[in-house]
Design an enzyme around this catalytic site. Structure first.
Site, PDB file in Angstrom:
ATOM      1  N   HIS A 105       8.565   3.875 -21.911  1.00 33.94           N
ATOM      2  CA  HIS A 105       8.014   3.337 -20.661  1.00 33.94           C
ATOM      3  C   HIS A 105       7.698   4.476 -19.710  1.00 33.94           C
ATOM      4  CE1 HIS A 105      12.281   3.701 -19.663  1.00 33.94           C
ATOM      5  NE2 HIS A 105      12.009   3.511 -18.378  1.00 33.94           N
ATOM      6  N   HIS A 149       8.586   5.569 -16.672  1.00 37.60           N
ATOM      7  CA  HIS A 149       9.440   6.248 -15.686  1.00 37.60           C
ATOM      8  C   HIS A 149       9.559   7.754 -15.961  1.00 37.60           C
ATOM      9  CE1 HIS A 149      11.504   2.222 -14.469  1.00 37.60           C
ATOM     10  NE2 HIS A 149      10.382   2.443 -13.809  1.00 37.60           N
ATOM     11  N   ASP A 174      11.896   9.942 -15.740  1.00 42.52           N
ATOM     12  CA  ASP A 174      13.005  10.519 -16.511  1.00 42.52           C
ATOM     13  C   ASP A 174      12.825  10.300 -18.017  1.00 42.52           C
ATOM     14  OD1 ASP A 174      13.576   7.731 -15.886  1.00 42.52           O
ATOM     15  OD2 ASP A 174      15.609   8.052 -16.647  1.00 42.52           O
ATOM     16  N   HIS A 175      11.696   9.650 -18.404  1.00 44.69           N
ATOM     17  CA  HIS A 175      11.380   9.438 -19.821  1.00 44.69           C
ATOM     18  C   HIS A 175      10.076  10.134 -20.227  1.00 44.69           C
ATOM     19  CE1 HIS A 175      14.424   6.123 -20.226  1.00 44.69           C
ATOM     20  NE2 HIS A 175      14.325   6.282 -18.922  1.00 44.69           N
ATOM     21  N   HIS A 194      12.304  -4.331 -17.857  1.00 45.80           N
ATOM     22  CA  HIS A 194      12.618  -3.153 -17.032  1.00 45.80           C
ATOM     23  C   HIS A 194      11.318  -2.643 -16.406  1.00 45.80           C
ATOM     24  CE1 HIS A 194      14.588   0.558 -15.803  1.00 45.80           C
ATOM     25  NE2 HIS A 194      13.725   1.275 -16.487  1.00 45.80           N
ATOM     26  N   ASP A 238      15.151   1.906 -21.746  1.00 52.27           N
ATOM     27  CA  ASP A 238      15.991   1.320 -20.695  1.00 52.27           C
ATOM     28  C   ASP A 238      15.985  -0.210 -20.762  1.00 52.27           C
ATOM     29  OD1 ASP A 238      16.407   3.889 -19.837  1.00 52.27           O
ATOM     30  OD2 ASP A 238      15.294   3.698 -17.963  1.00 52.27           O
ATOM     31  N   HIS A 263      20.269   6.231 -21.944  1.00 46.64           N
ATOM     32  CA  HIS A 263      21.229   6.716 -20.945  1.00 46.64           C
ATOM     33  C   HIS A 263      22.665   6.530 -21.416  1.00 46.64           C
ATOM     34  CE1 HIS A 263      18.449   7.272 -17.480  1.00 46.64           C
ATOM     35  NE2 HIS A 263      17.760   6.290 -18.048  1.00 46.64           N
TER      36      HIS A 263
HETATM   37 FE    FE Z   1      15.693   5.794 -17.439  1.00 52.79          FE
HETATM   38 ZN    ZN Z   2      13.531   3.537 -16.697  1.00 50.21          ZN
END
Ligand code: FE
Ligand code: ZN
Length: 253
Positions: free
Chosen positions: A52, A54, A56-57, A110, A127, A165
């Site tokens: 996805h 975001h 942090d990915h 998410h 996530d 995570h």
């Molecule tokens: Fe994340």
């Molecule tokens: Zn995320």
């Protein structure tokens, strides 16, 4: 084939799927730890898989592509710079260098276009499904997330679950509020606490362990229905309503 966690930021796992010569990475939020690992182990990057949009990915995509121009698979329904191969349910990601292929599953909730990758008895779910928990509903509805989790719960029991995570102990703390008498949950807590004390990841999990201990996959179990009904102040008669209440309860903690 080995699947190795590369730690990024505070608690992100970038999963590296390697065979001794080549490697694919899932959700590289940061390029540096991936490039370090590849360099130390003499591995060549073969592909990038994204669940996805975001940061942090996805934050490491650009720098990894400067290092090696590899295919980048990611959700068709999201706009992510660097994606070369947009995918969704029904698509297969073939990685010939690693001799492995993954079925793509749409798992919105998410984010609106979130996808998961399933193959080689392993699930990379970003996530969406977390160990003993699930992702926050930033873009999707509870109905969508509940359906997405049901889809993942229907995979074979021994499927290895690789989330993005390390949230296990926090999630267990909440799960115990929902099901304080769940024996397998208490056993899991003891085991995972020890694992963390030794500085090791609590992942991968399995679908069977999640079905036994994750409240978000247990919305049809009497103890979870009762706890969720108590939280919402009235009886809940549908699994999706139970899910909605448990997610709301989790948000408040
Ligand atoms: Fe994340
Ligand atoms: Zn995320």
């Amino acid at each position: 084939m080995k699947i190795i966690p590369v730690l990024a930021f505070e608690d992100n796992y970038i999963w590296l799927i390697g065979d001794g010569r080549y490697a694919a990475v899932v959700d590289p939020g940061d390029a540096e730890p991936v490039l370090d690992y590849l360099g130390h182990h003499g591995l060549r990057l073969a592909a990038i898989l994204i669940t996805h949009h975001h940061g942090d990915h996805t934050g490491g995509i650009e720098a990894l592509l400067r290092h090696a121009a590899v295919p980048v698979y990611g959700p068709r329904k999201e706009t992510i710079p660097g994606i070369t191969d947009p995918v969704g349910t029904g698509d297969t990601v073939r990685l010939p260098e690693l001799g492995v292929e993954f079925a793509v599953l749409d798992v919105p909730g998410h984010t609106a276009g979130h996808v998961a990758y399933y193959g080689a008895n392993s699930l990379f779910c970003g996530d969406t499904l977390f160990t003993c928990g699930c992702g926050k509903l930033f873009e999707g509805t509870p109905e969508q997330m509940h359906a997405s989790l049901q889809k993942l719960a229907a995979l074979p029991d021994d499927t290895q679950v690789y989330c993005a995570h390390e949230y296990t102990l926090e999630n267990i703390r909440f799960a115990k509020k929902v099901e304080p008498a769940n024996r397998q949950l208490l056993e899991r807590e003891a085991r995972d606490r020890q694992t963390r004390e030794q500085g090791r990841p609590t992942l991968p999990s399995t679908i069977s362990l999640e079905k036994a201990t994750n409240p978000f996959l247990r919305c049809e179990h009497p103890a979870v229905i009762e706890a969720a009904s108590h939280f919402s102040g009235g009886p809940l008669d549908e699994a999706v309503k139970v899910f909605t209440a448990v997610r709301e309860w989790r948000n408040r903690l």
